[in-house]
Enzyme design. Structure first.
Site, mmCIF file in Angstrom:
data_model
loop_
_atom_site.group_PDB
_atom_site.id
_atom_site.type_symbol
_atom_site.label_atom_id
_atom_site.label_comp_id
_atom_site.label_asym_id
_atom_site.label_seq_id
_atom_site.Cartn_x
_atom_site.Cartn_y
_atom_site.Cartn_z
ATOM 1 N N ALA A 49 10.349 0.288 12.509
ATOM 2 C CA ALA A 49 11.529 1.121 12.706
ATOM 3 C C ALA A 49 12.471 0.977 11.513
ATOM 4 C CB ALA A 49 12.239 0.731 13.991
ATOM 5 N N LYS A 136 -0.320 8.772 19.686
ATOM 6 C CA LYS A 136 -0.319 8.299 18.301
ATOM 7 C C LYS A 136 -0.724 6.840 18.325
ATOM 8 C CE LYS A 136 2.086 8.330 13.944
ATOM 9 N NZ LYS A 136 1.895 6.941 13.545
ATOM 10 N N CYS A 449 3.872 -31.899 29.197
ATOM 11 C CA CYS A 449 4.497 -32.861 30.091
ATOM 12 C C CYS A 449 3.373 -33.614 30.790
ATOM 13 C CB CYS A 449 5.347 -32.121 31.120
ATOM 14 S SG CYS A 449 5.728 -33.120 32.561
HETATM 15 S S1 IVH Z 1 -3.454 13.463 12.835
HETATM 16 C C1 IVH Z 1 -3.108 15.834 8.971
HETATM 17 N N1 IVH Z 1 -3.505 12.326 15.188
HETATM 18 O O1 IVH Z 1 -0.825 8.428 12.257
HETATM 19 C C2 IVH Z 1 -2.810 15.063 10.205
HETATM 20 N N2 IVH Z 1 -2.901 11.012 13.324
HETATM 21 O O2 IVH Z 1 0.662 9.631 9.438
HETATM 22 C C3 IVH Z 1 -3.506 13.782 10.200
HETATM 23 N N3 IVH Z 1 -2.465 8.665 13.869
HETATM 24 O O3 IVH Z 1 -2.150 7.095 9.673
HETATM 25 C C4 IVH Z 1 -3.127 12.844 11.250
HETATM 26 N N4 IVH Z 1 -2.839 8.832 16.031
HETATM 27 O O4 IVH Z 1 -3.974 7.484 11.292
HETATM 28 C C5 IVH Z 1 -3.269 12.162 13.876
HETATM 29 N N5 IVH Z 1 -3.638 11.447 17.330
HETATM 30 C C6 IVH Z 1 -3.400 11.284 16.025
HETATM 31 C C7 IVH Z 1 -3.031 10.058 15.488
HETATM 32 C C8 IVH Z 1 -2.781 9.948 14.121
HETATM 33 C C9 IVH Z 1 -2.515 8.016 15.046
HETATM 34 C C10 IVH Z 1 -2.104 8.040 12.606
HETATM 35 C C11 IVH Z 1 -2.955 8.414 11.445
HETATM 36 C C12 IVH Z 1 -2.047 8.336 10.276
HETATM 37 C C13 IVH Z 1 -0.702 8.458 10.883
HETATM 38 C C14 IVH Z 1 -0.125 9.777 10.510
#
Ligand code: IVH
Length: 698
Positions: A49, A136, A449
């Site tokens: 963050a 994500k 303990c």
């Molecule tokens: S799509 C062009 N879908 O998040 C779009 N990325 O910056 C490409 N990530 O390191 C990414 N879950 O590895 C996509 N469901 C998901 C994702 C995902 C994780 C990661 C990806 C990348 C970062 C995006």
């Protein structure tokens, strides 16, 4: 959160150009340093963050002063770097990043939908846009290249243009198919995330801690470290998982018209695709998804740091295209961070049910992973020292899922690295709960303990653990009640719980007749349980739920577990020398056997739980004899499988023998069996009898 370097955007924009230039340069240097720690060394010094905040600040300055934007700015390229030791792989299609929406509220989803509508030039009254919404995953991006359906290469993202060839390490992930089902396209690149499940991460860190080795800050760093292990043997010991979420280069494959259908197609080819995804209509649909996954976040077996929205129609994705480093058609909508910075105010000692003394950080309350945290574990003295933590420091706290919040490190931030580290905390010599001596075994990292059941902390926690939901599930027996019962000297040992009468209970402070009734009913109900629960409830060191289940599956009865030799125990999947020794040590103590007997006498009964269903009793009533060397099963394993299926294993062939299982170099026993006209099986025959159990892969 306190004392963070916070240059708010308003101030920054108003600042004179030179000041902005200086701040931008400073931010760039900081971001570059932290990106190096994060992407290359897998050892970040600041929470995500905080990195996002610095990044956003730089972006804000650059958009107010475009002349300050340099090609090497972290905002202008995908950060990352190829490590020495891995062959570089040029990506056929660049691996880009994704725009992050740090507004974790509904408005974050609304802003994305509004932007997409604007860019698609949709009128206000045009129908809602369709999106594919996904999780994500918090791991690292990998490109899997399949040619004619065969996995030929796996590469990291690197700087987006060039990644690292990590094929060897990726091959250790069992979930990733070597061959795609029903796809022999000349080229199909699948992109996705390699991650580590939380339970695998906890186990790995636990193992590291026990050996006094460096622990990993979070599952993502552990996963990234594993993928970039130069030694595939080491990588193979780090349990990794994978989810596919997109494509790279494709040749000779007709991509479906939508992203959601593409994911379905990947799923059908045997690639792991997360089922927590949805096709959503408009901002309202996105908000619903964001909320429902937010509610589910803690219960997921892996970390997510947000959700991802993608325009579902591939044709529309192509129409919107990309800006510098990010597609216009996708966004990551974050959740509250799972790591935050706060002040370590003091350290207290908690005595666990096994007597372990844990230093617990008392923190300035901080909102992390969706709740306010003011206590976090520091695990043990050595870990605290390795992290160079001192009372009064700003520290990084992590809270993910049901895992206890922990201090993962000292926040270095902009401070100068300490040269000499002088800890300002010591472990106590005597137990804060009972005054007994505190000892640390040779080679051990934990202080303990020595008071045992005498120590109220251990007694209380032993009872609480016994009563807990996943153990005996005794309703109405929580913290407060156990405090009363133990402090009032009403119970000293577990079995005494079952002697508690209504009148004793009803006389307890703030215990009405109804609660007393409920507790008596809860106790009565708990008398009928399963063996895995009972075994887990005993609180044997190193015996968690999974091990309790394995023990039940393997031995089938408590008496067999209690009498199992060290060798017998080692034949159980997941049981290593430490666990075996701990179980043996537990049942070797007459005191503990007595507790078990008293509990039985108190009327506790159990079924074998999963054991009965896991192993059909196909050999019930039969006596088998093993002779010679079987191709894959060790003798103990074969014996255990036979016993779990209800059979008996005898040492010699006689008229009472029903079957003989013979392997290589079977000798006199086989001759005797033939002489008596008994049925003789090989290992495959035995497996068939056991219910078609397939051989373990070699
Ligand atoms: S799509 C062009 N879908 O998040 C779009 N990325 O910056 C490409 N990530 O390191 C990414 N879950 O590895 C996509 N469901 C998901 C994702 C995902 C994780 C990661 C990806 C990348 C970062 C995006």
């Amino acid at each position: 959160m306190s004392s963070l370097p916070r240059g708010t955007s308003a101030q920054t924009i108003a600042a004179p150009q030179t000041e902005a230039a200086a701040r931008a340069a400073d931010l760039r240097a900081q971001l570059q340093h932290h990106a190096q720690r994060y992407y290359v060394q897998d050892a970040p010094e600041i929470p995500d963050a905080e990195y996002d905040r610095l990044f956003l600040e730089l972006q804000t300055i650059e958009s107010a002063h475009p002349e300050l934007r340099s090609a090497d700015s972290p905002t202008q390229r995908v950060i990352g770097q190829v490590l020495d030791g891995f062959a570089p792989v040029r990506h056929a299609v660049p691996m880009l990043s994704i725009r992050t929406e740090t507004d974790t509220e509904d408005s974050g989803a609304q802003a994305f939908d509004a932007r997409v509508r604007r860019e698609l030039e949709l009128a206000d009254d045009a129908p809602s846009v369709q999106y594919s919404a996904e999780l994500k995953f918090d791991g690292l991006a990998i490109n899997l290249r399949y040619e004619q359906g065969l996995l030929v290469q796996a590469a990291t993202r690197g700087d987006g243009e060039t990644g690292e060839d990590v094929t060897q390490n990726i091959r250790t992930i069992a979930q990733i198919p070597r061959r795609l089902r029903g796809c022999s396209a000349p080229v199909l690149e699948v992109r996705g995330e390699v991650y580590m499940r939380r339970d695998d991460f906890e186990r790995l860190n636990e193992r590291q801690r026990e050996h006094g080795d460096k622990t990993f800050v979070n599952p993502r760093n552990a996963a990234a470290g594993a993928v970039r292990q130069l030694d595939p043997g080491v990588a193979a010991q780090r349990p990794l998982s994978f989810f596919a979420y997109g494509l790279g280069q494709i040749q000779g494959w007709d991509q479906p018209a939508t992203h959601s259908a593409t994911l379905d197609a990947l799923d059908a080819m045997g690639l792991p695709v997360c089922t927590d995804r949805a096709v959503c209509q408009g901002a309202a649909g996105l908000i619903r998804f964001h909320r429902s996954m937010g509610d589910k976040r803690d219960a997921l077996p892996f970390d997510i740091d947000g959700v991802v929205y993608k325009l579902n129609a591939v044709a529309l994705q192509q129409r919107l295209g990309f800006v510098t480093r990010e597609p216009r058609w996708a966004v990551a909508h974050k959740y509250p961070a799972q790591e935050q910075i706060t002040q370590l105010e003091r350290i207290e000692i908690q005595v666990g049910r096994t007597g372990k003394l844990t230093p617990v950080a008392k923190l300035a309350p901080v909102f992390v992973g969706g709740t306010t945290v003011s206590n976090a574990t520091l695990h043990n003295l050595f870990e605290l020292r390795r992290k160079r933590v001192r009372v009064g420091d700003q520290v990084i706290v992590r809270r993910a899922g049901d895992v206890i919040p922990e201090v993962v490190g000292r926040w270095i931030g902009t401070a100068v690295e300490r040269s000499g580290y002088v800890p300002n905390f010591k472990m106590p010599w005597s137990c804060p709960a009972c005054g007994s001596a505190v000892l640390r075994g040779r080679g051990e990292v934990n202080h303990r303990c020595t008071g045992g059941l005498f120590c109220p902390a251990q007694r209380k926690q032993a009872i609480l653990h016994f009563a807990s939901r996943r153990a005996m599930d005794i309703e109405g027996l929580g913290d407060k009640r156990v405090d009363q019962l133990v402090d009032g000297d009403l119970i000293r040992t577990l079995p005494e719980l079952y002697n508690l009468g209504l009148s004793t209970l009803a006389a307890l402070d703030r215990m009405g007749d109804k609660s007393a009734d409920n507790l008596v009913a809860g106790l009565a109900k708990s008398r009928h349980t399963t063996l895995p629960r009972f075994l887990y409830a005993l609180g044997i060191r190193h015996v968690g739920e999974a091990t309790a289940k394995e023990l039940t599956r393997h031995f089938g009865s408590l008496d067999r577990v209690m009498d199992a030799s060290n060798e017998d125990l080692l034949a159980v999947p997941d049981v290593g020398p430490v666990v075996a020794q701990s179980i043996r040590a537990f049942f070797d103590q007459p005191h503990n056997r007595e507790v078990v007997e008293q509990l039985r006498a108190a009327g506790i009964r159990w079924t074998e739980g999963e054991a009965a269903s896991a192993a059909p009793q196909t050999l019930a009533g039969l006596t088998l004899v093993l002779t010679g060397t079987l191709p894959t099963l060790g003798r103990d394993q074969a014996k255990a499988l036979i016993e779990a299926a209800g059979g008996k294993v005898a040492g010699s062939v006689s008229k009472k023998t029903h079957l003989v299982v013979a392997g290589e170099e079977a000798g006199a026993k086989l001759d005797k069996a033939r002489e008596l006209g008994l049925s003789v099986l090989d290992e495959a025959g035995l497996r068939a009898l056991l219910g078609g159990l397939p051989a373990d892969p070699p």
